[in-house]
Design a protein around this motif. Structure first.
Motif, PDB file in Angstrom:
ATOM      1  N   ASN A   1       0.849  -1.181   0.000  1.00  0.00           N
ATOM      2  CA  ASN A   1       0.000   0.000   0.000  1.00  0.00           C
ATOM      3  C   ASN A   1       0.896   1.247   0.000  1.00  0.00           C
ATOM      4  OD1 ASN A   1      -2.667  -1.360   0.297  1.00  0.00           O
ATOM      5  ND2 ASN A   1      -1.699  -2.116   2.176  1.00  0.00           N
ATOM      6  N   ILE A   2       0.384   2.366   0.433  1.00  0.00           N
ATOM      7  CA  ILE A   2       1.178   3.594   0.506  1.00  0.00           C
ATOM      8  C   ILE A   2       2.129   3.492   1.701  1.00  0.00           C
ATOM      9  CG2 ILE A   2       1.113   6.088   0.849  1.00  0.00           C
ATOM     10  CD1 ILE A   2      -1.634   6.100  -0.469  1.00  0.00           C
ATOM     11  N   VAL A   3       3.422   3.683   1.451  1.00  0.00           N
ATOM     12  CA  VAL A   3       4.422   3.583   2.509  1.00  0.00           C
ATOM     13  C   VAL A   3       4.617   4.954   3.145  1.00  0.00           C
ATOM     14  CG1 VAL A   3       6.767   2.905   3.100  1.00  0.00           C
ATOM     15  CG2 VAL A   3       5.574   1.754   1.242  1.00  0.00           C
ATOM     16  N   LEU A   4       4.300   5.058   4.432  1.00  0.00           N
ATOM     17  CA  LEU A   4       4.529   6.292   5.158  1.00  0.00           C
ATOM     18  C   LEU A   4       5.987   6.350   5.604  1.00  0.00           C
ATOM     19  CD1 LEU A   4       1.270   6.335   7.317  1.00  0.00           C
ATOM     20  CD2 LEU A   4       1.682   7.474   5.116  1.00  0.00           C
ATOM     21  N   SER A   5       6.447   7.549   5.902  1.00  0.00           N
ATOM     22  CA  SER A   5       7.864   7.725   6.222  1.00  0.00           C
ATOM     23  C   SER A   5       8.276   6.934   7.459  1.00  0.00           C
ATOM     24  CB  SER A   5       8.179   9.208   6.422  1.00  0.00           C
ATOM     25  OG  SER A   5       7.377   9.749   7.455  1.00  0.00           O
ATOM     26  N   ASP A   6       7.402   6.901   8.498  1.00  0.00           N
ATOM     27  CA  ASP A   6       7.770   6.157   9.708  1.00  0.00           C
ATOM     28  C   ASP A   6       7.788   4.655   9.450  1.00  0.00           C
ATOM     29  OD1 ASP A   6       5.047   6.137   9.321  1.00  0.00           O
ATOM     30  OD2 ASP A   6       4.539   6.146  11.450  1.00  0.00           O
ATOM     31  N   GLU A   7       6.899   4.177   8.551  1.00  0.00           N
ATOM     32  CA  GLU A   7       6.915   2.757   8.191  1.00  0.00           C
ATOM     33  C   GLU A   7       8.174   2.412   7.402  1.00  0.00           C
ATOM     34  OE1 GLU A   7       3.273   2.448   6.031  1.00  0.00           O
ATOM     35  OE2 GLU A   7       2.170   1.630   7.752  1.00  0.00           O
ATOM     36  N   GLU A   8       8.564   3.299   6.508  1.00  0.00           N
ATOM     37  CA  GLU A   8       9.782   3.073   5.730  1.00  0.00           C
ATOM     38  C   GLU A   8      10.993   2.972   6.641  1.00  0.00           C
ATOM     39  OE1 GLU A   8      12.485   5.360   2.351  1.00  0.00           O
ATOM     40  OE2 GLU A   8      10.364   5.900   2.595  1.00  0.00           O
ATOM     41  N   ILE A   9      11.068   3.846   7.640  1.00  0.00           N
ATOM     42  CA  ILE A   9      12.186   3.805   8.596  1.00  0.00           C
ATOM     43  C   ILE A   9      12.184   2.497   9.370  1.00  0.00           C
ATOM     44  CG2 ILE A   9      13.120   4.879  10.690  1.00  0.00           C
ATOM     45  CD1 ILE A   9      12.076   7.573   9.605  1.00  0.00           C
ATOM     46  N   ALA A  10      10.984   2.072   9.811  1.00  0.00           N
ATOM     47  CA  ALA A  10      10.878   0.829  10.581  1.00  0.00           C
ATOM     48  C   ALA A  10      11.300  -0.376   9.750  1.00  0.00           C
ATOM     49  CB  ALA A  10       9.449   0.658  11.084  1.00  0.00           C
ATOM     50  N   ILE A  11      10.881  -0.423   8.488  1.00  0.00           N
ATOM     51  CA  ILE A  11      11.243  -1.547   7.616  1.00  0.00           C
ATOM     52  C   ILE A  11      12.745  -1.553   7.345  1.00  0.00           C
ATOM     53  CG2 ILE A  11      10.913  -2.553   5.323  1.00  0.00           C
ATOM     54  CD1 ILE A  11       8.055  -1.392   5.394  1.00  0.00           C
ATOM     55  N   ASN A  12      13.304  -0.376   7.073  1.00  0.00           N
ATOM     56  CA  ASN A  12      14.758  -0.286   6.845  1.00  0.00           C
ATOM     57  C   ASN A  12      15.532  -0.785   8.058  1.00  0.00           C
ATOM     58  OD1 ASN A  12      14.645   0.741   4.260  1.00  0.00           O
ATOM     59  ND2 ASN A  12      14.721   2.876   4.885  1.00  0.00           N
ATOM     60  N   GLN A  13      15.092  -0.380   9.249  1.00  0.00           N
ATOM     61  CA  GLN A  13      15.751  -0.808  10.481  1.00  0.00           C
ATOM     62  C   GLN A  13      15.643  -2.318  10.654  1.00  0.00           C
ATOM     63  OE1 GLN A  13      17.604   1.050  12.282  1.00  0.00           O
ATOM     64  NE2 GLN A  13      17.988  -0.256  14.066  1.00  0.00           N
ATOM     65  N   PHE A  14      14.469  -2.845  10.362  1.00  0.00           N
ATOM     66  CA  PHE A  14      14.240  -4.286  10.473  1.00  0.00           C
ATOM     67  C   PHE A  14      15.161  -5.066   9.544  1.00  0.00           C
ATOM     68  CE2 PHE A  14      11.876  -7.876   8.511  1.00  0.00           C
ATOM     69  CZ  PHE A  14      11.867  -8.734   9.593  1.00  0.00           C
ATOM     70  N   LEU A  15      15.273  -4.628   8.283  1.00  0.00           N
ATOM     71  CA  LEU A  15      16.097  -5.339   7.305  1.00  0.00           C
ATOM     72  C   LEU A  15      17.590  -5.171   7.576  1.00  0.00           C
ATOM     73  CD1 LEU A  15      14.088  -4.516   4.050  1.00  0.00           C
ATOM     74  CD2 LEU A  15      14.318  -6.761   5.129  1.00  0.00           C
ATOM     75  N   LYS A  16      17.991  -3.997   8.035  1.00  0.00           N
ATOM     76  CA  LYS A  16      19.413  -3.732   8.249  1.00  0.00           C
ATOM     77  C   LYS A  16      19.933  -4.330   9.551  1.00  0.00           C
ATOM     78  CE  LYS A  16      19.737   0.612   5.631  1.00  0.00           C
ATOM     79  NZ  LYS A  16      20.037   2.064   5.700  1.00  0.00           N
ATOM     80  N   LYS A  17      19.053  -4.497  10.541  1.00  0.00           N
ATOM     81  CA  LYS A  17      19.500  -4.965  11.851  1.00  0.00           C
ATOM     82  C   LYS A  17      19.008  -6.381  12.154  1.00  0.00           C
ATOM     83  CE  LYS A  17      19.721  -3.538  16.718  1.00  0.00           C
ATOM     84  NZ  LYS A  17      19.262  -4.818  17.307  1.00  0.00           N
TER      85      LYS A  17
END
Length: 456
Positions: free
Chosen positions: A182-198
């Motif tokens: 769906n539409i990715v909000l900025s806080d969701e994008e940050i959370a997903i990036n953190q999840f994938l990177k860490k």
């Protein structure tokens, strides 16, 4: 070298005799040595011989003095103003020379302001359509690709080892995939990036030890995420490459065209590259000192302005087939019949409009790029069309003449749309023309610019 009128001041000072000697350097006159006397005297061969012996020393001294002065002026220009265009370099040289003259008497003296009054502005913008939307889409696709890769590895790991953490990570991946779809909000994008990177990275490092059979697939996952953002960067890379190709080709084309336009009448030119290319031209008598300015030159530049944007649209259309992501451009012109003043801002190292009255022009320029038609959600700028924003009836009459001419030249085509624009903050009463651009025949050097744009 001397006229009778130039001798009058010397005669009034009581000079009875004068010897004038040209100082030459590489066949160029660099100065004149004048020897004067209050007494009448006969210029003999002996005097001439003595002067001739000394002339090379004066020529050398004057040449070195000029070289030193030019170097000091150049140093001041680079320190105070950065690189300067040839059309306005004379004014910066003049200011630097004045600074040198007065700085010896007053060490606290400041550089005089650089101001050009009564110049006519021409503004053009070539924007990459929906670049923000395409960027969001590319981010979504990259995230989905990386989440799918991670899910496949975890599914294989679960088939070999039963750990609650695997199920928990698998649950998060499904949740994030639903969010990304769906539409990715900025806080969701940050959370997903953190999840994938860490979280995912730490889990996969452990799995390489616990389930060695997954080493190859985990290494492929890490290799795919090995980018400038430490994430899968496949679709964003394609988008960035497409934007870069368009920007490089159009910027080079505009630069080439404006160099030729300097022959119409010297002017100040500046351009900026973001997701597209926009540029400003300022032209007037105060910039081209010594070259009489008239409406004739301004009208020529306006026609050049319109035709250049039309040709840029043809070029971007010609690039479409070679782009990883097919992006189109829109073309926009702001008509402004009244002259303005511009001044050099040392802090920003660029020219800007000067005075409260002229600020309105700058406000309009910054707000029309995404303006809509009145009582509509339709954007003024559209791919394959040239939009011209204006506010005065005289501007409309003038640009309709140019549109008719360029239609006859096969650069523009179709019916002219006459449009009212929505009110903007602090700006009302704007209108616009919109006309199609003839893109089926590329007469501009498109292939050469395409090749140049693809160079690394």
């Amino acid at each position: 070298l001397l006229t009778y009128s130039s001798l009058d001041p010397l005669h009034k000072e009581g000079r009875k005799c004068i010897i004038s000697c040209p100082l030459i350097n590489y066949n160029n006159l660099i100065g004149v040595l004048e020897i004067v006397s209050e007494d009448e005297m006969e210029v003999t061969d002996d005097i001439v011989d003595k002067i001739e012996i000394a002339l090379p020393l004066f020529e050398l001294a004057l040449h070195r003095s000029r070289t030193t002065l030019n170097a000091r002026i150049d140093k001041i220009i680079k320190e105070q103003f950065t690189a300067i265009q040839p059309s306005v370099e004379w004014r910066f040289t003049e200011a630097a020379l004045n600074y040198l003259r007065h700085s010896e008497d007053d060490p606290e003296i400041k550089m005089e302001p650089i101001l050009f009054n009564n110049v006519f502005p021409l503004y053009g913008a070539i924007d990459i359509r929906n670049s923000s939307t395409e960027r969001s889409k590319a981010i979504q696709l990259d995230m989905l690709e990386q989440l799918d890769m991670a899910a496949a590895i975890i599914a294989k790991a679960e088939s070999k080892k039963q750990f609650p953490l695997l199920r928990e990570i698998s649950f998060k991946i499904r949740k994030y995939k639903h969010s990304v779809s769906n539409i990715v909000l900025s806080d969701e994008e940050i959370a997903i990036n953190q999840f994938l990177k860490k979280d995912v990275v730490e889990l996969f490092e452990q799995l390489k030890t616990i389930v060695p059979s997954l080493d190859e697939e985990i290494d492929k996952y890490f290799a795919a995420a090995n980018s400038s953002v430490d994430m899968v960067y496949h679709h964003r890379k394609q988008l960035d490459e497409s934007i870069t190709v368009i920007n490089k080709a159009i910027a080079k084309f505009i630069d080439t065209e404006q160099k030729a336009a300097q022959n119409l009448y010297p002017h100040y030119f500046e351009r900026f590259v973001t997701d597209g290319v926009d540029f400003n031209i300022y032209v007037g008598q105060s910039i081209a000192r010594g070259i009489p300015f008239s409406d004739f030159y301004l009208r020529n530049l306006k026609i050049w302005h319109m035709s250049t944007l039309a040709k840029a649209a043809q070029l971007s259309q010609d690039l479409l087939a070679d782009l990883p992501v097919p992006l189109q451009t829109t073309q926009l012109i702001l008509a402004h019949e009244h002259p303005i003043s511009i001044s050099f801002r040392p802090a920003e190292r660029k020219f800007d409009v000067d005075g409260a009255y002229n600020i309105r022009y700058e406000i309009i320029k910054k707000r029309i790029d995404k303006v809509h038609l009145r009582d509509s959600n339709e954007r003024l700028t559209q791919p394959g069309k040239l939009a011209i924003v204006y506010s005065q009836p005289r501007e409309a009459e003038e640009y309709l003449e140019y549109i008719e001419f360029l239609t006859n030249e096969r650069l523009l085509e179709g019916e002219v749309e006459k449009l009212d624009l929505e009110e903007l903050q602090g700006v009302s009463g704007l209108k616009a023309f919109r006309i199609g651009i003839h893109v089926t025949q590329q007469k501009q050097p498109g292939s050469e610019l395409k090749t140049e744009a693809h160079k690394r």
